[in-house]
Design an enzyme around this catalytic site. Sequence first.
Site, PDB file in Angstrom:
ATOM      1  N   HIS A  69      73.056 122.562  59.003  1.00 15.08           N
ATOM      2  CA  HIS A  69      74.160 122.949  59.891  1.00 15.08           C
ATOM      3  C   HIS A  69      73.701 124.152  60.704  1.00 15.08           C
ATOM      4  O   HIS A  69      72.838 124.932  60.269  1.00 15.08           O
ATOM      5  CB  HIS A  69      75.388 123.337  59.070  1.00 15.08           C
ATOM      6  CG  HIS A  69      76.037 122.187  58.374  1.00 15.08           C
ATOM      7  ND1 HIS A  69      77.320 122.250  57.884  1.00 15.08           N
ATOM      8  CD2 HIS A  69      75.582 120.946  58.069  1.00 15.08           C
ATOM      9  CE1 HIS A  69      77.634 121.105  57.317  1.00 15.08           C
ATOM     10  NE2 HIS A  69      76.594 120.294  57.416  1.00 15.08           N
ATOM     11  N   GLU A 100      74.987 127.031  61.243  1.00 15.56           N
ATOM     12  CA  GLU A 100      75.120 128.317  60.549  1.00 15.56           C
ATOM     13  C   GLU A 100      73.972 128.545  59.573  1.00 15.56           C
ATOM     14  O   GLU A 100      73.385 129.628  59.507  1.00 15.56           O
ATOM     15  CB  GLU A 100      76.437 128.386  59.767  1.00 15.56           C
ATOM     16  CG  GLU A 100      77.679 128.213  60.598  1.00 15.56           C
ATOM     17  CD  GLU A 100      78.200 126.778  60.605  1.00 15.56           C
ATOM     18  OE1 GLU A 100      77.411 125.846  60.909  1.00 15.56           O
ATOM     19  OE2 GLU A 100      79.375 126.581  60.310  1.00 15.56           O
ATOM     20  N   CYS A 109      82.174 125.053  57.311  1.00 16.16           N
ATOM     21  CA  CYS A 109      82.511 124.225  56.157  1.00 16.16           C
ATOM     22  C   CYS A 109      82.341 125.063  54.884  1.00 16.16           C
ATOM     23  O   CYS A 109      81.811 126.180  54.935  1.00 16.16           O
ATOM     24  CB  CYS A 109      81.606 122.991  56.126  1.00 16.16           C
ATOM     25  SG  CYS A 109      79.900 123.347  55.656  1.00 16.16           S
ATOM     26  N   CYS A 115      78.685 126.309  54.347  1.00 19.14           N
ATOM     27  CA  CYS A 115      78.285 127.367  55.264  1.00 19.14           C
ATOM     28  C   CYS A 115      79.032 128.666  54.968  1.00 19.14           C
ATOM     29  O   CYS A 115      78.448 129.754  55.030  1.00 19.14           O
ATOM     30  CB  CYS A 115      78.509 126.926  56.704  1.00 19.14           C
ATOM     31  SG  CYS A 115      77.380 125.594  57.191  1.00 19.14           S
TER      32      CYS A 115
END
Length: 151
Positions: free
Chosen positions: A54, A56, A84, A87
């Site tokens: 992801h 992040e 999420c 993260c």
Amino acid sequence: MSPFRSHMDIALAEAEAAALRGEVPVGAVLVDPAGQIVARAGNRTRELADPTAHAEILVIRSACAALGSERLPGHDLYVTLEPCPMCASAISQARIARVYYGASDPKSGGVAHGPRVFSHPQSHHIPEVYDGIGEGEAERLLKDFFLARRR
């Protein structure tokens, strides 16, 4: 400390680039305490065949490697979508000071929705959180991406 400046426009550019690669359009930018960009990335889960890639996570990994530290105190994270749970936990572990995000994510979010990671008693660090920055553009990118997928 320098005056506040949003870096969401750069995160949005990273999200647009992710969409062009066929990735879910999420972008992130990590900024040091002096206001300098340390890392920027868009989602790369498909490209890297890595469910943890992801935006992040990618900027946290990059910044930690560049700084030679597993912690990023005083740093700000700008991300186009509510992080999420995975993260959000990484943000807490990295001790990021502030999180600015655009679109909320009632389905998969982990900050204001779902498990609300930063509100959990076992959260090691609780960053300041600011939502709705660049929200309209972030939502448009996501809606357009998924609408095109359904055609």
